[in-house]
Write a protein that holds these residues in place. Sequence first.
Motif, PDB file in Angstrom:
ATOM      1  N   ARG A  41       0.789  -1.142  -0.051  1.00 46.78           N
ATOM      2  CA  ARG A  41       0.035  -0.001  -0.119  1.00 46.78           C
ATOM      3  C   ARG A  41       0.768   1.304  -0.039  1.00 46.78           C
ATOM      4  NH1 ARG A  41      -5.358  -1.029  -1.192  1.00 46.78           N
ATOM      5  NH2 ARG A  41      -5.696  -3.148  -0.402  1.00 46.78           N
ATOM      6  N   GLN A  48      -8.493   3.841   1.039  1.00 51.13           N
ATOM      7  CA  GLN A  48      -9.531   3.168   0.856  1.00 51.13           C
ATOM      8  C   GLN A  48     -10.604   3.605   0.077  1.00 51.13           C
ATOM      9  OE1 GLN A  48      -9.363  -0.466   1.521  1.00 51.13           O
ATOM     10  NE2 GLN A  48      -7.204   0.132   1.565  1.00 51.13           N
ATOM     11  N   SER A  91      -7.122   2.470  -4.477  1.00 47.89           N
ATOM     12  CA  SER A  91      -7.092   1.023  -3.605  1.00 47.89           C
ATOM     13  C   SER A  91      -7.084  -0.269  -4.354  1.00 47.89           C
ATOM     14  CB  SER A  91      -8.309   1.297  -2.693  1.00 47.89           C
ATOM     15  OG  SER A  91      -9.608   1.047  -3.423  1.00 47.89           O
TER      16      SER A  91
END
Length: 457
Positions: A41, A48, A91
């Motif tokens: 990430r 998100q 995301s």
Amino acid sequence: MRDVTIIGGGFSGTALAAHLLEQLPGGARLRLLNAGAPLARGLAYGTQSPLHLLNVPAARMAWHPERPTDFVDWLRAQGRPAAEKSFVPRSWYGEYLGARLQEAVRRRPDVAWEHQVARITRLAPHAGGWTLFDAQGARAESQDVVLALGHFAPADPHPDLAALASPRYVRDPWEPDACAGLDRDAPVAIIGAGLTMLDLLVSLDHAGHRGPVLCLSRRGIAPLPHRDNELQPPAYDTPDDWLSGSDVRAWVRALRDAARQLQAPQDWRDLWVAMRARTPALWQRLPLPERRRFLRHLQVYWDVHRHRAAPSAMATVQRLQAEGRLRLQAGRLQGVQDAGAELALQWKPRGQDALQTLAVRRIFNCTGPSSRLSQDRSGLFPALAADGRLLPCPLGLGLLTDADYHLLDAQGRPQRGLRYVGPLLRAQHWEATAVPELRQHALHLARALARGHAPAD
């Protein structure tokens, strides 16, 4: 057993690990350490929110430079049909990177793979490699260590802000609760006008915020958009001597001349595509005073042309401006006073001496991630600097390595078994912050490491 340890689990660390899993010999050990953020990430893909989109079309975001359709293929296999020109949620890209890494792990049972959550705070050399110390004092050893850490959190744009408590001052706009509890009609201020600002405006608008927004930056220039149909642009042929010399002012004149001569369907974006592969060589050709001149006078113009925005994000900005809810202002922050329920933001418009004051309920720091090693809150880079084990960029753009990515020590000497890959390479390459460049660096480094770990004949 030959072993490699990667510190950092964002794009660069994940891509490097996947490459090494394809290239290391059987019996090798590969370990990836990250400080707690979800693997694959990092800062860029940790969001998100489905509102935060990639700033590059899906067709250009494959993790492997030699498999250009890989990301689009993965999206379609996941039941998320996406055209090559689509700007998809960031995301999704984090999911994609994680999935490709796990697939690489499953394909190589003969490589000892290990992923740990650990914050490494110090490195020390020993006869066979390096000793790693984490925040709890635990030790581990590895023959090769690769720092794959990305940018650092934004620096406070004014000392007054550092004394303010959250949520009135949001130091990191990527915090999940950055917009929580904000009255829908509250006036707010955003410091910085880059791509982070666009994401924040989209989030505020989606949350129903209706209050006035002042966006303050040194030049007051917002990013420019990609084309709506952005794919691989038409090839732009440049003469061999285009952008010769080492004078940034001459380069600006050459770019303007070339832009005036373009004919549809080509436009200024194609000039940036043509220049992209040349950028590292151009940057390395500049003497230090010219680099300083570029950073002082031209970087903001480079950024808005080079780091373009998804068209839908720019459409939100334009709508907010048309509705009178967003004011994009060139100026400098002079101070912030705590006025009880509100904050009194003091600033000077660009080119003016008169001080202006604006009452706001919340201030967001959208100045963008920092590349100054002093901003590393993990303590690893300051510890390496204190030990004389890195050579910082004199312009604050990162650190210096040799051609095989070995970190240079304070005397400029490459250090065996200690390397770096990631956006701090911009100190030497300038163009080293986006996936198309970082994936090339990750592949080149993986090949260099695999050669060093190949079995003897």
